[in-house]
Design an enzyme around this catalytic site. Structure first.
Site, PDB file in Angstrom:
ATOM      1  N   GLY A   1      -4.643 -26.782   2.307  1.00 43.95           N
ATOM      2  CA  GLY A   1      -4.355 -27.255   1.300  1.00 43.95           C
ATOM      3  C   GLY A   1      -4.135 -28.780   1.372  1.00 43.95           C
ATOM      4  O   GLY A   1      -3.305 -29.021   2.137  1.00 43.95           O
TER       5      GLY A   1
ATOM      6  N   ARG B   1     -10.490 -24.590   4.332  1.00 48.21           N
ATOM      7  CA  ARG B   1      -9.929 -23.428   4.936  1.00 48.21           C
ATOM      8  C   ARG B   1     -11.268 -22.746   5.896  1.00 48.21           C
ATOM      9  O   ARG B   1     -12.068 -22.490   5.146  1.00 48.21           O
ATOM     10  CB  ARG B   1      -9.406 -22.381   3.944  1.00 48.21           C
TER      11      ARG B   1
ATOM     12  N   ASP C   1       0.759 -24.567   9.143  1.00 52.48           N
ATOM     13  CA  ASP C   1       0.845 -23.597  10.127  1.00 52.48           C
ATOM     14  C   ASP C   1      -0.402 -22.792  10.746  1.00 52.48           C
ATOM     15  O   ASP C   1      -0.712 -22.824  11.860  1.00 52.48           O
ATOM     16  CB  ASP C   1       1.656 -22.206   9.750  1.00 52.48           C
TER      17      ASP C   1
ATOM     18  N   THR D   1       2.237 -30.239   3.949  1.00 53.02           N
ATOM     19  CA  THR D   1       2.097 -29.006   3.002  1.00 53.02           C
ATOM     20  C   THR D   1       2.904 -29.253   1.921  1.00 53.02           C
ATOM     21  O   THR D   1       4.263 -29.419   2.282  1.00 53.02           O
ATOM     22  CB  THR D   1       1.900 -27.631   3.413  1.00 53.02           C
TER      23      THR D   1
ATOM     24  N   ASP E   1       4.342 -26.797   0.441  1.00 53.57           N
ATOM     25  CA  ASP E   1       5.045 -25.714   0.482  1.00 53.57           C
ATOM     26  C   ASP E   1       6.359 -25.907   1.254  1.00 53.57           C
ATOM     27  O   ASP E   1       7.472 -24.791   1.079  1.00 53.57           O
ATOM     28  CB  ASP E   1       4.346 -24.499   1.168  1.00 53.57           C
TER      29      ASP E   1
ATOM     30  N   ASP F   1       6.973 -25.087   4.185  1.00 55.55           N
ATOM     31  CA  ASP F   1       7.120 -23.647   4.787  1.00 55.55           C
ATOM     32  C   ASP F   1       6.805 -23.739   6.370  1.00 55.55           C
ATOM     33  O   ASP F   1       6.544 -22.766   6.803  1.00 55.55           O
ATOM     34  CB  ASP F   1       6.329 -22.708   4.126  1.00 55.55           C
TER      35      ASP F   1
ATOM     36  N   ARG G   1       3.279 -20.557  -2.113  1.00 54.78           N
ATOM     37  CA  ARG G   1       2.953 -19.510  -1.632  1.00 54.78           C
ATOM     38  C   ARG G   1       3.833 -18.504  -1.219  1.00 54.78           C
ATOM     39  O   ARG G   1       4.368 -18.091  -2.232  1.00 54.78           O
ATOM     40  CB  ARG G   1       2.261 -20.016   0.069  1.00 54.78           C
TER      41      ARG G   1
HETATM   42  O1  F6P Z   1      -0.478 -24.314   0.735  1.00 55.24           O
HETATM   43  C1  F6P Z   1      -0.371 -25.082  -0.459  1.00 55.24           C
HETATM   44  C2  F6P Z   1      -0.833 -24.142  -1.451  1.00 55.24           C
HETATM   45  O2  F6P Z   1      -0.927 -25.085  -2.577  1.00 55.24           O
HETATM   46  C3  F6P Z   1      -0.042 -23.141  -1.839  1.00 55.24           C
HETATM   47  O3  F6P Z   1       1.262 -23.397  -2.693  1.00 55.24           O
HETATM   48  C4  F6P Z   1      -0.961 -22.088  -2.605  1.00 55.24           C
HETATM   49  O4  F6P Z   1      -0.375 -21.009  -2.780  1.00 55.24           O
HETATM   50  C5  F6P Z   1      -2.115 -22.354  -2.061  1.00 55.24           C
HETATM   51  O5  F6P Z   1      -2.211 -23.535  -1.459  1.00 55.24           O
HETATM   52  C6  F6P Z   1      -3.474 -22.403  -2.939  1.00 55.24           C
HETATM   53  O6  F6P Z   1      -4.471 -22.359  -2.298  1.00 55.24           O
HETATM   54  P1  F6P Z   1      -6.145 -22.944  -2.911  1.00 55.24           P
HETATM   55  O7  F6P Z   1      -6.087 -24.305  -3.085  1.00 55.24           O
HETATM   56  O8  F6P Z   1      -6.857 -22.300  -1.793  1.00 55.24           O
HETATM   57  O9  F6P Z   1      -6.335 -22.047  -4.096  1.00 55.24           O
END
Ligand code: F6P
Length: 336
Positions: free
Chosen positions: A15, A76, A107, A135, A137, A139, A181
């Site tokens: 992300g 991803r 991570d 990120t 998050d 995290d 997340r």
């Molecule tokens: O890891 C960053 C994040 O924005 C999280 O907070 C969220 O759960 C996820 O990515 C959303 O992913 P995507 O952009 O694939 O919808």
């Protein structure tokens, strides 16, 4: 002038997060200053598989420090999780003559980097990898701070402040879902900053009656006629929580899912500054031949940690912040 590392591949993966561009800029400018060439790999690990690259110099990263998103694009990549996919990435490294990779992301990005480096070693060659935590998050176990978190908090706060205006006018209850997340950092920091009536986070089992229903009641008894409930996406379904509030209190909450808006926008001062320091530290670690590292913020200091070890680290969620929220918005008694 460094005669060991010659060509760094830099990529952003997972992300996106505000400040990723500032990190790319710092990596490129620091490398160029050391006489090291920098190749931008576009679209994260999938770009390394397909050979999607762009040559970068000091001027190609001009005027990006203030921009959200990532100029290198991100993705991803499932294929990179397989041995076969990584073989293709190794072929690209070989073709482009990359001797090191700086991977900016979370991570999963770092685990991929470590797997890649190990697989290169199986070929009897060497690829040094350095991770920069980015990120929204926050995290990542080894780092107290991740690039993008502060900007995302500010964006969420700005949105919730706006929501509050309309909730106050209509005397309503707002139930807002924020990202994160499986982590509740974003929700808790934002909850404190907006003076939320209640915050639900995955790190704390939800006691709905006590933490939500009673908090709203207490707020009403104190004279408030609008309420702000902040829910981390990992804490449960925001629509279910709204329905439970309606059922328990007879009020009709409005649900807002902030979603991807939290990932956009101009990076904050903290994110630009942290990203600049981390990007610089990443190249420094490579020049110093330190092997596979993760750049981490440890008590405000930027350090480079052994990647394998760093990936096993966990950080303690500071539950004290929850007590602070309760003390400040619900006048609950703190047991010091
Ligand atoms: O890891 C960053 C994040 O924005 C999280 O907070 C969220 O759960 C996820 O990515 C959303 O992913 P995507 O952009 O694939 O919808």
């Amino acid at each position: 002038m460094n005669d060991q590392i010659k060509r760094i591949g830099v990529l952003t993966s997972g992300g996106d997060a505000p400040g990723m561009n500032a990190a790319v800029r710092a990596v490129v400018r620091t490398a160029v200053g050391q006489g090291i060439e920098c190749i931008g790999i576009r679209r994260g690990w999938s770009g390394l598989i397909t050979g999607d690259f762009v040559r970068l110099d000091g001027t190609s990263v001009s005027r990006i420090i203030n921009r959200g998103g990532t100029m290198l694009y991100t993705a991803r990549c499932k294929e990179f999780m397989d041995h076969e996919g990584r073989e293709k990435a190794i072929a690209t490294c070989k073709l482009l003559g990359l001797d090191s990779i700086v991977a900016i992301g979370g991570d999963g990005t770092f685990r991929g980097a470590l797997d890649l480096s190990r697989q290169v070693a199986e070929h009897g060659a060497r690829l040094s990898v350095v991770g920069i935590p980015a990120t929204i998050d926050n995290d990542i176990g080894c780092s107290h701070y991740t690039i993008g978190f502060d900007s995302a908090c500010n964006t969420a706060i700005e949105c919730i402040d706006k929501l509050r205006d309309t909730m106050q006018s209509h005397e309503r209850c707002s139930v807002v879902e924020v990202m994160g997340r499986h982590a509740g950092y974003l929700a808790l920091y934002v909850g404190i900053a907006v003076g939320a009536t209640a915050v639900l986070i995955p790190e704390r089992p939800v006691d709905f009656e006590n933490d939500v229903v009673e908090n709203i009641r207490r707020a009403r008894l104190a004279g408030t006629t609008h309420y702000m409930v902040v829910v981390a996406e990992g804490a449960g379904n925001v629509y279910d929580f709204a329905a439970q509030i309606k059922e328990a209190l007879g009020i009709d909450p409005r649900v807002t899912v902030l979603g991807h808006i939290q990932r956009g926008g101009t990076p904050s001062a903290r994110d630009r500054e942290t990203a600049s320091r981390m990007g610089y530290a990443a190249v420094k670690a490579l020049v110093q031949q330190k092997g596979n590292r993760i750049i981490a913020s440890v008590n405000g200091h930027i350090e480079d940690l052994d990647m394998e070890e760093a990936l096993t680290m966990t950080k303690q969620f500071q539950m004290e912040r929850y007590d602070i929220l309760e003390a400040l918005t619900n006048n609950s008694i703190s047991h010091f």
